[in-house]
Design a protein around this motif. Structure first.
Motif, mmCIF file in Angstrom:
data_model
loop_
_atom_site.group_PDB
_atom_site.id
_atom_site.type_symbol
_atom_site.label_atom_id
_atom_site.label_comp_id
_atom_site.label_asym_id
_atom_site.label_seq_id
_atom_site.Cartn_x
_atom_site.Cartn_y
_atom_site.Cartn_z
ATOM 1 N N ALA A 1 0.825 -1.204 0.000
ATOM 2 C CA ALA A 1 0.000 0.000 0.000
ATOM 3 C C ALA A 1 0.861 1.255 0.000
ATOM 4 C CB ALA A 1 -0.929 -0.013 1.217
ATOM 5 N N ALA A 2 1.929 1.233 0.779
ATOM 6 C CA ALA A 2 2.818 2.401 0.840
ATOM 7 C C ALA A 2 3.503 2.639 -0.501
ATOM 8 C CB ALA A 2 3.857 2.208 1.937
ATOM 9 N N LEU A 3 3.923 1.573 -1.165
ATOM 10 C CA LEU A 3 4.563 1.724 -2.479
ATOM 11 C C LEU A 3 3.609 2.370 -3.471
ATOM 12 C CD1 LEU A 3 6.874 1.186 -4.461
ATOM 13 C CD2 LEU A 3 5.950 -1.123 -4.804
ATOM 14 N N ALA A 4 2.348 1.955 -3.456
ATOM 15 C CA ALA A 4 1.367 2.538 -4.378
ATOM 16 C C ALA A 4 1.148 4.018 -4.088
ATOM 17 C CB ALA A 4 0.051 1.770 -4.288
ATOM 18 N N VAL A 5 1.062 4.383 -2.812
ATOM 19 C CA VAL A 5 0.811 5.782 -2.458
ATOM 20 C C VAL A 5 2.021 6.644 -2.789
ATOM 21 C CG1 VAL A 5 0.340 7.364 -0.559
ATOM 22 C CG2 VAL A 5 -0.886 5.210 -0.700
ATOM 23 N N VAL A 6 3.220 6.178 -2.490
ATOM 24 C CA VAL A 6 4.421 6.957 -2.818
ATOM 25 C C VAL A 6 4.561 7.116 -4.324
ATOM 26 C CG1 VAL A 6 6.945 6.987 -2.694
ATOM 27 C CG2 VAL A 6 5.605 6.351 -0.687
ATOM 28 N N THR A 7 4.218 6.076 -5.078
ATOM 29 C CA THR A 7 4.227 6.195 -6.542
ATOM 30 C C THR A 7 3.287 7.300 -6.995
ATOM 31 O OG1 THR A 7 4.716 3.832 -6.767
ATOM 32 C CG2 THR A 7 3.848 4.958 -8.701
ATOM 33 N N LEU A 8 2.107 7.344 -6.402
ATOM 34 C CA LEU A 8 1.145 8.393 -6.734
ATOM 35 C C LEU A 8 1.666 9.765 -6.348
ATOM 36 C CD1 LEU A 8 -1.780 8.779 -7.855
ATOM 37 C CD2 LEU A 8 -2.546 8.745 -5.474
ATOM 38 N N ALA B 1 -8.202 9.318 -4.263
ATOM 39 C CA ALA B 1 -7.171 8.658 -5.059
ATOM 40 C C ALA B 1 -6.157 7.932 -4.182
ATOM 41 C CB ALA B 1 -6.457 9.683 -5.949
ATOM 42 N N MET B 2 -5.775 8.533 -3.055
ATOM 43 C CA MET B 2 -4.775 7.909 -2.192
ATOM 44 C C MET B 2 -5.276 6.618 -1.554
ATOM 45 S SD MET B 2 -2.776 11.163 -0.521
ATOM 46 C CE MET B 2 -1.685 10.099 0.419
ATOM 47 N N PRO B 3 -6.468 6.598 -0.926
ATOM 48 C CA PRO B 3 -6.919 5.310 -0.382
ATOM 49 C C PRO B 3 -7.180 4.257 -1.448
ATOM 50 C CG PRO B 3 -8.610 7.010 -0.119
ATOM 51 C CD PRO B 3 -7.363 7.691 -0.540
ATOM 52 N N LEU B 4 -7.627 4.685 -2.638
ATOM 53 C CA LEU B 4 -7.853 3.719 -3.713
ATOM 54 C C LEU B 4 -6.535 3.098 -4.162
ATOM 55 C CD1 LEU B 4 -9.782 2.350 -5.687
ATOM 56 C CD2 LEU B 4 -9.482 4.317 -7.229
ATOM 57 N N SER B 5 -5.517 3.926 -4.342
ATOM 58 C CA SER B 5 -4.216 3.390 -4.748
ATOM 59 C C SER B 5 -3.616 2.523 -3.644
ATOM 60 C CB SER B 5 -3.259 4.540 -5.095
ATOM 61 O OG SER B 5 -3.000 5.347 -3.954
ATOM 62 N N ALA B 6 -3.810 2.918 -2.378
ATOM 63 C CA ALA B 6 -3.300 2.110 -1.271
ATOM 64 C C ALA B 6 -3.991 0.747 -1.222
ATOM 65 C CB ALA B 6 -3.496 2.853 0.047
ATOM 66 N N PHE B 7 -5.302 0.732 -1.456
ATOM 67 C CA PHE B 7 -6.034 -0.537 -1.470
ATOM 68 C C PHE B 7 -5.531 -1.442 -2.592
ATOM 69 C CE2 PHE B 7 -9.699 -2.755 -3.487
ATOM 70 C CZ PHE B 7 -9.785 -3.792 -2.569
ATOM 71 N N ILE B 8 -5.348 -0.877 -3.773
ATOM 72 C CA ILE B 8 -4.871 -1.677 -4.902
ATOM 73 C C ILE B 8 -3.472 -2.230 -4.616
ATOM 74 C CG2 ILE B 8 -4.206 -1.595 -7.330
ATOM 75 C CD1 ILE B 8 -6.431 0.487 -7.730
ATOM 76 N N GLY B 9 -2.591 -1.379 -4.075
ATOM 77 C CA GLY B 9 -1.237 -1.841 -3.763
ATOM 78 C C GLY B 9 -1.221 -2.899 -2.679
ATOM 79 N N GLY B 10 -2.014 -2.698 -1.617
ATOM 80 C CA GLY B 10 -2.066 -3.685 -0.548
ATOM 81 C C GLY B 10 -2.661 -5.001 -1.003
ATOM 82 N N LEU B 11 -3.719 -4.930 -1.815
ATOM 83 C CA LEU B 11 -4.354 -6.146 -2.314
ATOM 84 C C LEU B 11 -3.414 -6.907 -3.243
ATOM 85 C CD1 LEU B 11 -6.913 -7.881 -2.460
ATOM 86 C CD2 LEU B 11 -7.675 -6.457 -4.370
ATOM 87 N N VAL C 1 -3.015 3.214 5.725
ATOM 88 C CA VAL C 1 -1.738 3.657 5.160
ATOM 89 C C VAL C 1 -1.917 4.937 4.347
ATOM 90 C CG1 VAL C 1 0.075 3.044 3.507
ATOM 91 C CG2 VAL C 1 -0.699 1.371 5.176
ATOM 92 N N ALA C 2 -3.029 5.047 3.635
ATOM 93 C CA ALA C 2 -3.255 6.230 2.803
ATOM 94 C C ALA C 2 -3.319 7.500 3.636
ATOM 95 C CB ALA C 2 -4.551 6.053 2.008
ATOM 96 N N PHE C 3 -3.920 7.434 4.817
ATOM 97 C CA PHE C 3 -4.115 8.640 5.615
ATOM 98 C C PHE C 3 -3.144 8.771 6.785
ATOM 99 C CE2 PHE C 3 -8.506 7.960 3.913
ATOM 100 C CZ PHE C 3 -8.511 9.084 3.099
ATOM 101 N N GLY C 4 -2.509 7.664 7.180
ATOM 102 C CA GLY C 4 -1.628 7.735 8.340
ATOM 103 C C GLY C 4 -0.209 7.282 8.096
ATOM 104 N N GLY C 5 0.107 6.786 6.892
ATOM 105 C CA GLY C 5 1.453 6.303 6.635
ATOM 106 C C GLY C 5 1.663 4.907 7.197
#
Length: 338
Positions: free
Chosen positions: A95-102, A119-129, A253-257
């Motif tokens: 999830a962190a990798l997806a958010v940092v990429t964004l 966008a951030m929670p969506l990308s975090a969900f996709i990365g974590g999944l 992760v999207a909102f708190g790291g």
């Protein structure tokens, strides 16, 4: 008078009382003292601090703690291993990798577009999944999912994701680098209610759906074969819980790291206090996780006041030694095997 282990209701009431006391302390503590009249004057200086800063931050922290602890309890029950924290099996790092990429490739858009909060929670969900699916896929054999292989694969995926994050930070500009570095250490310094609303929309369904899995997780503790004989579709249960864990942890992760070890520590404490029954373990872990992370966030503001420590540092300082203690204890009981 019944003990806590014999009365789940008593334990739940004590946790709720502790949460109320923590909330009152958190809302009143800070560089600016809050007068009781500020609750009735939201347009005053104190009212704006209360309603736009402290109250949203408190709710965000409590929801994040509840999600991390509940998903940790679910992961430990699913893999029948008390070391199977979601952060150890790749969810947080993916999830962190997806958010940092964004942040690196769409940082300007995030600052300007209103949909950035989604966008951030969506990308975090996709990365974590994606990372969790990869870990489970690589750990699967003809006999099912191997817990030892799962944890080792999770460590490898974590290392790869962290390497990717390091490469992205190297490629980023100075402003994005500082934002990403501070965000990765874990903090809830948000303003406004949009992050709280988004996390609420994720947290309540995830927590309710996880609580419904308590009975099947109890049957799974008997073993995969025995659970299947009793009517549990283990494959579907794994898929459901993987998605729920990825969704919950990804939103946090999207909102708190990156905030580690909450999902490892809290379920252990709940088991010690009120037993291993997942019908009670999951909701109690959510409540205690909310209290634990809320307390950590309060201490992060108190210990270096008027500056602020990243809350992820505090949870790691507590969780790291706790993880080693659990690992050594299990090795001692298992004759050298964790």
């Amino acid at each position: 008078m019944p003990s806590i282990s014999q009365s789940p209701v008593l334990f739940r009431l004590l946790l709720l009382l502790a949460l109320v006391l923590l909330a009152l302390t958190t809302l009143n503590y800070g560089a600016l003292e809050i007068d009781s009249r500020a609750w009735l004057a939201p347009d005053s200086d104190q009212g704006r601090v209360l309603y736009q800063l402290r109250l949203p931050r408190l709710l965000l922290t409590l929801l994040a703690g509840a999600l991390l602890a509940a998903t940790g309890a679910a992961a430990q029950a699913l893999f029948r291993n008390p070391l199977a924290d979601p952060s150890l099996i790749g969810v947080s790092a993916g999830a962190a990798l997806a958010v940092v990429t964004l942040m690196v490739f769409a940082g300007g858009w995030l600052l300007q577009h209103r949909l950035a909060s989604l966008a951030m929670p969506l990308s975090a969900f996709i990365g974590g999944l994606a990372s969790t699916w990869l870990v489970v896929r690589l750990s699967r054999s003809l006999a099912g999912v191997s817990v030892t292989t799962l944890l080792l694969t999770g460590m490898a995926i974590n290392a790869i994701a962290l390497a990717g994050i390091g490469a992205l930070k190297y490629l980023s500009d100075e402003l994005t680098l500082r934002q990403a570095s501070f965000w990765l250490m874990g903090n809830f310094g948000v303003q406004g209610w949009m992050p709280v609303i988004v996390l609420m929309l994720v947290a309540f369904p995830v927590l309710m759906l996880l609580a419904r899995e308590g009975r099947e997780l109890n049957l799974l503790l008997l073993g995969v074969s025995q659970a299947q004989l009793l009517g549990v579709n283990v494959a579907q249960l794994q898929r459901r819980l993987v998605v729920l864990c990825a969704l919950g942890v990804g939103a946090v992760v999207a909102f708190g790291g990156l905030i580690s070890f909450v999902g490892l520590i809290v379920p252990h404490l709940v088991r010690l206090l009120c037993g291993p029954d997942n019908r009670h373990l999951l909701p109690h872990s959510a409540l205690l996780g909310a209290f634990f992370l809320g307390l950590a966030d309060l201490l992060s503001r108190m210990l270096a006041s008027p500056a602020e420590l990243p809350v992820g540092i505090l949870t790691a300082l507590v969780g790291g030694p706790f993880f080693l203690f659990v690992l050594l204890y299990r090795m001692k009981r298992g004759g050298g095997h964790a």
